[in-house]
Write a protein that holds these residues in place. Structure first.
Motif, PDB file in Angstrom:
ATOM      1  N   GLY A   7      62.045  65.204  18.944  1.00  0.00           N
ATOM      2  CA  GLY A   7      60.872  65.801  18.317  1.00  0.00           C
ATOM      3  C   GLY A   7      59.766  64.840  17.956  1.00  0.00           C
ATOM      4  O   GLY A   7      58.627  65.259  17.687  1.00  0.00           O
ATOM      5  N   LYS A   8      60.066  63.531  17.952  1.00  0.00           N
ATOM      6  CA  LYS A   8      59.089  62.551  17.455  1.00  0.00           C
ATOM      7  C   LYS A   8      57.742  62.623  18.169  1.00  0.00           C
ATOM      8  O   LYS A   8      56.695  62.642  17.547  1.00  0.00           O
ATOM      9  N   PHE A   9      57.773  62.638  19.510  1.00  0.00           N
ATOM     10  CA  PHE A   9      56.524  62.625  20.274  1.00  0.00           C
ATOM     11  C   PHE A   9      55.691  63.874  20.007  1.00  0.00           C
ATOM     12  O   PHE A   9      54.472  63.861  20.159  1.00  0.00           O
ATOM     13  N   LEU A  10      56.370  64.955  19.589  1.00  0.00           N
ATOM     14  CA  LEU A  10      55.689  66.246  19.372  1.00  0.00           C
ATOM     15  C   LEU A  10      55.331  66.470  17.898  1.00  0.00           C
ATOM     16  O   LEU A  10      54.957  67.577  17.509  1.00  0.00           O
ATOM     17  N   THR A  11      55.453  65.421  17.089  1.00  0.00           N
ATOM     18  CA  THR A  11      55.314  65.553  15.641  1.00  0.00           C
ATOM     19  C   THR A  11      54.042  66.279  15.195  1.00  0.00           C
ATOM     20  O   THR A  11      54.102  67.201  14.383  1.00  0.00           O
ATOM     21  N   ASP A  12      52.897  65.878  15.725  1.00  0.00           N
ATOM     22  CA  ASP A  12      51.635  66.467  15.249  1.00  0.00           C
ATOM     23  C   ASP A  12      51.560  67.960  15.559  1.00  0.00           C
ATOM     24  O   ASP A  12      51.083  68.759  14.741  1.00  0.00           O
ATOM     25  N   GLY A  13      52.033  68.359  16.733  1.00  0.00           N
ATOM     26  CA  GLY A  13      52.039  69.781  17.086  1.00  0.00           C
ATOM     27  C   GLY A  13      52.991  70.576  16.216  1.00  0.00           C
ATOM     28  O   GLY A  13      52.674  71.691  15.786  1.00  0.00           O
ATOM     29  N   ILE A  14      54.173  69.999  15.944  1.00  0.00           N
ATOM     30  CA  ILE A  14      55.149  70.662  15.074  1.00  0.00           C
ATOM     31  C   ILE A  14      54.562  70.824  13.677  1.00  0.00           C
ATOM     32  O   ILE A  14      54.631  71.898  13.071  1.00  0.00           O
ATOM     33  N   ALA A  15      53.946  69.748  13.165  1.00  0.00           N
ATOM     34  CA  ALA A  15      53.374  69.780  11.814  1.00  0.00           C
ATOM     35  C   ALA A  15      52.334  70.889  11.681  1.00  0.00           C
ATOM     36  O   ALA A  15      52.319  71.619  10.684  1.00  0.00           O
ATOM     37  N   SER A  16      51.487  71.046  12.701  1.00  0.00           N
ATOM     38  CA  SER A  16      50.436  72.067  12.617  1.00  0.00           C
ATOM     39  C   SER A  16      51.037  73.473  12.517  1.00  0.00           C
ATOM     40  O   SER A  16      50.445  74.372  11.931  1.00  0.00           O
ATOM     41  N   LYS A  43      60.544  76.135   4.978  1.00  0.00           N
ATOM     42  CA  LYS A  43      61.893  76.319   5.527  1.00  0.00           C
ATOM     43  C   LYS A  43      61.902  77.386   6.623  1.00  0.00           C
ATOM     44  O   LYS A  43      62.551  77.222   7.667  1.00  0.00           O
ATOM     45  N   MET A  44      61.151  78.463   6.395  1.00  0.00           N
ATOM     46  CA  MET A  44      61.082  79.548   7.377  1.00  0.00           C
ATOM     47  C   MET A  44      60.437  79.062   8.679  1.00  0.00           C
ATOM     48  O   MET A  44      60.941  79.321   9.781  1.00  0.00           O
ATOM     49  N   GLN A  45      59.300  78.339   8.542  1.00  0.00           N
ATOM     50  CA  GLN A  45      58.576  77.861   9.729  1.00  0.00           C
ATOM     51  C   GLN A  45      59.372  76.796  10.489  1.00  0.00           C
ATOM     52  O   GLN A  45      59.229  76.665  11.702  1.00  0.00           O
ATOM     53  N   ALA A  46      60.202  76.053   9.759  1.00  0.00           N
ATOM     54  CA  ALA A  46      60.944  74.940  10.382  1.00  0.00           C
ATOM     55  C   ALA A  46      62.152  75.423  11.182  1.00  0.00           C
ATOM     56  O   ALA A  46      62.644  74.701  12.053  1.00  0.00           O
ATOM     57  N   GLU A  47      62.618  76.643  10.907  1.00  0.00           N
ATOM     58  CA  GLU A  47      63.872  77.134  11.501  1.00  0.00           C
ATOM     59  C   GLU A  47      63.909  77.014  13.023  1.00  0.00           C
ATOM     60  O   GLU A  47      64.869  76.517  13.605  1.00  0.00           O
ATOM     61  N   LYS A  48      62.831  77.465  13.686  1.00  0.00           N
ATOM     62  CA  LYS A  48      62.853  77.468  15.154  1.00  0.00           C
ATOM     63  C   LYS A  48      62.897  76.048  15.718  1.00  0.00           C
ATOM     64  O   LYS A  48      63.522  75.796  16.763  1.00  0.00           O
ATOM     65  N   PHE A  49      62.262  75.090  15.005  1.00  0.00           N
ATOM     66  CA  PHE A  49      62.259  73.704  15.478  1.00  0.00           C
ATOM     67  C   PHE A  49      63.616  73.052  15.248  1.00  0.00           C
ATOM     68  O   PHE A  49      64.021  72.173  16.018  1.00  0.00           O
ATOM     69  N   ILE A  50      64.323  73.486  14.217  1.00  0.00           N
ATOM     70  CA  ILE A  50      65.691  72.998  13.976  1.00  0.00           C
ATOM     71  C   ILE A  50      66.607  73.499  15.090  1.00  0.00           C
ATOM     72  O   ILE A  50      67.410  72.737  15.639  1.00  0.00           O
ATOM     73  N   LEU A  51      66.443  74.765  15.471  1.00  0.00           N
ATOM     74  CA  LEU A  51      67.256  75.346  16.545  1.00  0.00           C
ATOM     75  C   LEU A  51      66.979  74.669  17.895  1.00  0.00           C
ATOM     76  O   LEU A  51      67.859  74.586  18.754  1.00  0.00           O
ATOM     77  N   GLN A  52      65.754  74.176  18.069  1.00  0.00           N
ATOM     78  CA  GLN A  52      65.371  73.495  19.320  1.00  0.00           C
ATOM     79  C   GLN A  52      65.697  71.999  19.283  1.00  0.00           C
ATOM     80  O   GLN A  52      65.360  71.262  20.205  1.00  0.00           O
ATOM     81  N   ASP A  53      66.370  71.554  18.203  1.00  0.00           N
ATOM     82  CA  ASP A  53      66.726  70.140  18.031  1.00  0.00           C
ATOM     83  C   ASP A  53      65.494  69.225  17.988  1.00  0.00           C
ATOM     84  O   ASP A  53      65.499  68.108  18.493  1.00  0.00           O
ATOM     85  N   LEU A  54      64.413  69.730  17.377  1.00  0.00           N
ATOM     86  CA  LEU A  54      63.196  68.934  17.186  1.00  0.00           C
ATOM     87  C   LEU A  54      63.081  68.462  15.733  1.00  0.00           C
ATOM     88  O   LEU A  54      62.459  67.436  15.453  1.00  0.00           O
ATOM     89  N   LEU A  55      63.654  69.228  14.806  1.00  0.00           N
ATOM     90  CA  LEU A  55      63.696  68.866  13.390  1.00  0.00           C
ATOM     91  C   LEU A  55      65.135  68.949  12.895  1.00  0.00           C
ATOM     92  O   LEU A  55      65.956  69.653  13.476  1.00  0.00           O
ATOM     93  N   TYR A  56      65.427  68.223  11.807  1.00  0.00           N
ATOM     94  CA  TYR A  56      66.724  68.370  11.147  1.00  0.00           C
ATOM     95  C   TYR A  56      66.539  68.119   9.654  1.00  0.00           C
ATOM     96  O   TYR A  56      65.514  67.551   9.227  1.00  0.00           O
ATOM     97  N   ILE A  57      67.508  68.564   8.863  1.00  0.00           N
ATOM     98  CA  ILE A  57      67.439  68.385   7.407  1.00  0.00           C
ATOM     99  C   ILE A  57      68.522  67.396   6.990  1.00  0.00           C
ATOM    100  O   ILE A  57      69.684  67.524   7.388  1.00  0.00           O
TER     101      ILE A  57
END
Length: 346
Positions: free
Chosen positions: A329-338, A304-318
């Protein structure tokens, strides 16, 4: 080789004694060199040694140059019920660039015959090919859809070392792979297949309802699988193993009733990282409850902590306690996951 494959299936049946086989996949290399009788023999061996569900998904990978009309008819009379065809492109210049053995005409002829004998067909397409315009990419997608195939797998072109493609790029004969172009064409793919009512159920996979790949979905959902043959990989939930790549040594070891494989035991952190990587690629996302139950609350809080910045950038959502990628965020999935991986092993 056939004898060795049958022997390995028999030697490893205890590994799957508590499992039901739902899919059988003839992949890697060129399984289409097998005759229908050989394919049937391998499938019969599975039925004799394993518990198999009624009507399993049985896929065979092949390239258009391997699929003559006679071969397709033979396969349609075998237990194989799904074809995965490596089209890659319907443009001659692309196929030559990628050093494919088939030509554009063979690709179209192969599909026109295959759809007469198989309902469940997947085609592979490559985007981000140097000097391929967005209009040409749209034409590739439209051509695939014109055949009525219910599943498309699509990947960005990658330049492998020591290939003709790498040599052409280094010599300046063709342009290098352009990430911005690849991203544009990925988003075109997402939009065009959405209009055609395909579900984008995994980063590289699109299927009509009821035509998702059951075999590949099992990988992404962390289910057990058994890989038979040289270089084949297996996963039992806690360990990953892979067979030796050398054919001669593989056959020799199997004749001696010895499994020619290496085994890696996965730590809790390894399994967490793998689930994050595969889950984020799919429409099912990463389930917070599963993270908590399988790996512990410290992993959930870290995620949850690591995901926060990607949620703010509209790359992830809950959504419903599940972490998913946005369209952006889809095209960037592998980079986000790492960036969500946990590195301190425990």
């Amino acid at each position: 080789m056939m004898e060795a494959l049958i022997s390995e299936l028999e030697l490893r049946k205890d590994e799957f004694s508590n499992e039901k086989v739902a899919t059988i996949y003839f992949g890697g290399g060129t399984p289409s060199v097998l005759s229908s009788e050989e394919i049937k023999l391998l499938i019969d061996t599975v039925h004799q040694n394993y518990k198999v569900i009624q009507d399993p998904e049985i896929t065979l990978e092949a390239n258009p140059d391997d699929l003559s009309e006679q071969k397709i008819i033979e396969l349609s009379n075998s237990p194989v019920n799904r074809l995965s065809i490596g089209i890659q492109s319907f443009f001659e210049k692309d196929l030559k660039l990628m050093n494919r053995a088939h030509n554009a005409e063979e690709a179209k002829k192969c599909l026109s015959v295959a759809i007469r004998y198989f309902d469940n067909i997947s085609v592979d397409l490559i985007y981000g090919i140097p000097n391929t315009t967005n209009d040409e990419w749209r034409e590739n997608i439209e051509t695939a859809l014109s055949f009525g195939v219910p599943h498309i797998s699509s990947y960005a072109l990658t330049v492998e070392p020591k290939t003709a493609l790498q040599s052409f790029i280094e010599k300046g004969i063709i342009d290098d792979v352009n990430d911005e172009l690849a991203q544009e064409q990925f988003l075109i793919l997402v939009d065009e297949l959405d209009k055609a009512e395909f579900v984008h159920y995994e980063l590289s996979n699109f299927g009509k309802e009821h035509f998702f790949s059951k075999n590949n979905s099992a990988y992404w959902q962390g289910k057990k699988y058994l890989g038979i043959g040289p270089s084949a990989h297996s996963f039992n939930g806690k360990e990953r193993s892979w067979n030796i790549a050398n054919n001669a040594i593989y056959i020799k070891k199997i004749k001696e009733k010895e499994l020619p494989c290496e085994i890696e035991e996965l730590s809790v952190t390894d399994r967490y990282n793998e689930y994050v990587m595969t889950g984020l690629r799919t429409v099912w996302g990463v389930d917070f409850k599963r993270i908590d139950q399988e790996f512990g609350n410290q992993y959930l809080q870290y995620l949850k902590m690591q995901a926060e910045k990607f949620i703010l950038q509209d790359l992830l959502y809950i959504e419903n306690d599940t972490l998913k990628t946005t369209r952006k965020g889809k095209f960037l999935t592998d980079g986000i996951a790492s960036d969500l991986f946990k590195l301190n092993l425990s």
